[in-house]
Design a protein around this motif. Sequence first.
Motif, short mmCIF file in Angstrom:
data_model
loop_
_atom_site.label_atom_id
_atom_site.label_comp_id
_atom_site.label_asym_id
_atom_site.label_seq_id
_atom_site.Cartn_x
_atom_site.Cartn_y
_atom_site.Cartn_z
N TYR A 31 0.89 -1.14 0.02
CA TYR A 31 0.11 -0.07 0.04
C TYR A 31 0.86 1.19 0.14
CZ TYR A 31 -3.75 -3.32 1.18
OH TYR A 31 -4.50 -4.43 1.28
N TYR A 33 1.25 5.67 -0.62
CA TYR A 33 0.66 6.92 0.09
C TYR A 33 1.43 8.23 -0.52
CZ TYR A 33 -1.68 3.47 2.75
OH TYR A 33 -2.16 2.18 3.57
N TYR A 35 1.42 12.03 0.61
CA TYR A 35 0.98 13.22 1.64
C TYR A 35 1.95 14.27 1.47
CZ TYR A 35 -1.35 9.65 4.81
OH TYR A 35 -2.31 8.78 5.34
N PHE A 45 -3.19 14.13 3.95
CA PHE A 45 -3.28 13.09 2.95
C PHE A 45 -3.65 13.43 1.50
CE2 PHE A 45 -4.49 8.88 1.59
CZ PHE A 45 -5.53 9.00 0.87
N SER A 48 -4.07 7.47 -1.81
CA SER A 48 -3.47 6.01 -1.33
C SER A 48 -3.74 5.16 -2.87
CB SER A 48 -4.36 5.37 -0.35
OG SER A 48 -5.78 5.28 -0.53
N GLU A 56 -8.15 5.56 -2.72
CA GLU A 56 -8.80 6.84 -2.08
C GLU A 56 -7.80 8.05 -2.38
OE1 GLU A 56 -9.38 6.22 2.12
OE2 GLU A 56 -10.44 7.87 2.59
N PHE A 91 5.66 13.87 1.13
CA PHE A 91 6.07 12.68 1.72
C PHE A 91 5.35 11.38 0.88
CE2 PHE A 91 8.41 14.42 4.90
CZ PHE A 91 7.61 15.65 5.42
N ARG A 95 2.93 0.72 3.39
CA ARG A 95 2.62 -0.16 4.67
C ARG A 95 2.48 -1.54 3.96
NH1 ARG A 95 -2.65 1.38 7.98
NH2 ARG A 95 -4.05 1.72 6.34
N ILE A 104 2.37 2.76 9.01
CA ILE A 104 2.73 3.36 7.62
C ILE A 104 3.93 4.22 7.99
CG2 ILE A 104 2.07 5.35 6.28
CD1 ILE A 104 -0.89 4.77 7.00
N TYR A 105 4.97 3.86 7.04
CA TYR A 105 6.50 4.19 7.20
C TYR A 105 6.56 5.50 5.95
CZ TYR A 105 7.49 0.47 10.16
OH TYR A 105 7.60 -0.66 11.09
N PHE A 106 7.19 6.51 6.58
CA PHE A 106 7.18 7.74 5.47
C PHE A 106 8.55 7.95 5.26
CE2 PHE A 106 3.18 10.12 5.93
CZ PHE A 106 2.67 9.60 6.96
N TYR B 36 3.81 10.18 15.76
CA TYR B 36 4.93 10.41 15.04
C TYR B 36 5.89 11.53 15.58
CZ TYR B 36 3.00 7.49 11.24
OH TYR B 36 2.70 6.24 10.45
N GLY B 43 10.97 13.44 7.24
CA GLY B 43 9.58 13.03 7.28
C GLY B 43 9.22 12.54 8.63
N PRO B 44 7.93 12.30 8.96
CA PRO B 44 7.41 11.78 10.19
C PRO B 44 8.15 10.31 10.53
CG PRO B 44 5.61 12.64 8.66
CD PRO B 44 6.68 12.29 7.85
N ASP B 97 -8.41 4.42 4.30
CA ASP B 97 -6.67 3.95 3.87
C ASP B 97 -5.97 5.12 4.23
OD1 ASP B 97 -5.04 2.63 1.28
OD2 ASP B 97 -4.95 2.24 3.17
N LYS B 98 -6.36 6.28 5.08
CA LYS B 98 -5.64 7.67 5.30
C LYS B 98 -5.31 7.68 6.82
CE LYS B 98 -9.50 10.75 4.99
NZ LYS B 98 -10.39 11.71 4.19
N LEU B 99 -4.42 8.64 6.91
CA LEU B 99 -4.20 8.92 8.10
C LEU B 99 -4.71 10.21 8.49
CD1 LEU B 99 -0.41 7.62 9.07
CD2 LEU B 99 -2.69 6.72 9.93
#
Lengths: 115, 111
Positions: A31, A33, A35, A45, A48, A56, A91, A95, A104-106, B36, B43-44, B97-99
Motif C-alpha cells: 500500500y 501513499y 501526503y 493526505f 492512497s 482513496e 511525503f 505499509r 505506515i512508514y514515511f 509520529y 519525514g514523520p 486508507d488514510k491517516l
Amino acid sequence: EPEVTQTPSHQVTQMGQEVILRCVPISNHLYFYWYRQILGQKVEFLVSFYNNEISEKSEIFDDQFSVERPDGSNFTLKIRSTKLEDSAMYFCASRFGSSSGNTIYFGEGSWLTVV
Amino acid sequence: GESVGLHLPTLSVQEGDNSIINCAYSNSASDYFIWYKQESGKGPQFIIDIRSNMDKRQGQRVTVLLNKTVKHLSLQIAATQPGDSAVYFCAENKDTDKLIFGTGTRLQVFP
C-alpha cells in the motif's frame, strides 16, 4: 532497517511546469501513499494506491495530480501545471497491509518550491 | 486570502524530566492511533501506536494513553533527552486508507 526513499530531496520549478516526484517504497509493502505538508502546517493526505489503482484520494488530489507505479519498485507523483500554492514538502509512505495496526512508514520527503 | 501557518503549541522541558504531549482526536469511530516524531526537514518517524481496544501501550521510554471517552490521546516520554526535540504529531485512522494528522506539538528540551 528498510526505509522509504524519495527523490529529489528538493526541486525548484517554474509555475506552469510539470514535476515528477519519485519514491521507492519498502520492498514488501503493498500500500502506497502520498501526503503533503505546507510549511508550518500539518501533514495532509493526498492519495492512497493499491494493486495498481487509486483506492482513496482527498479533495486536494484533483486532475492536476496523478500517481503511477511504472515498475515493481517505483511509485511516482506527477503534478501538472504547477501553481505557487503547490509549494510544499511531499511525503511518500508505504505499509504492508491495509488493516489498522499496520504501520505506515514515511520517506524523508521531497521539498517542492514553485516560483 | 493569505494562508497563515498554524502556530504550534510548544512544550519546553528540562533534560531528564518526563514529557507529556497531548492530542485531541476528532472521530469517535477511529480505531487506530499513531504518534509520529518529525525533526526539522525530515519525514514523520513512527514512534508508537495503539488500537482502540487498549487504553495504554508502552514502548522504550514512551507510553501512549488513550481515553476514548473524551477522545484524548497522550504521549509520555520518560527521561527526555536533547535528541527528543522535534514536532510530535498524533494521527488517527478509521477503516479508510488514510491517516488524519493533528496539528502537532513542538517539544523543546533544554539542558
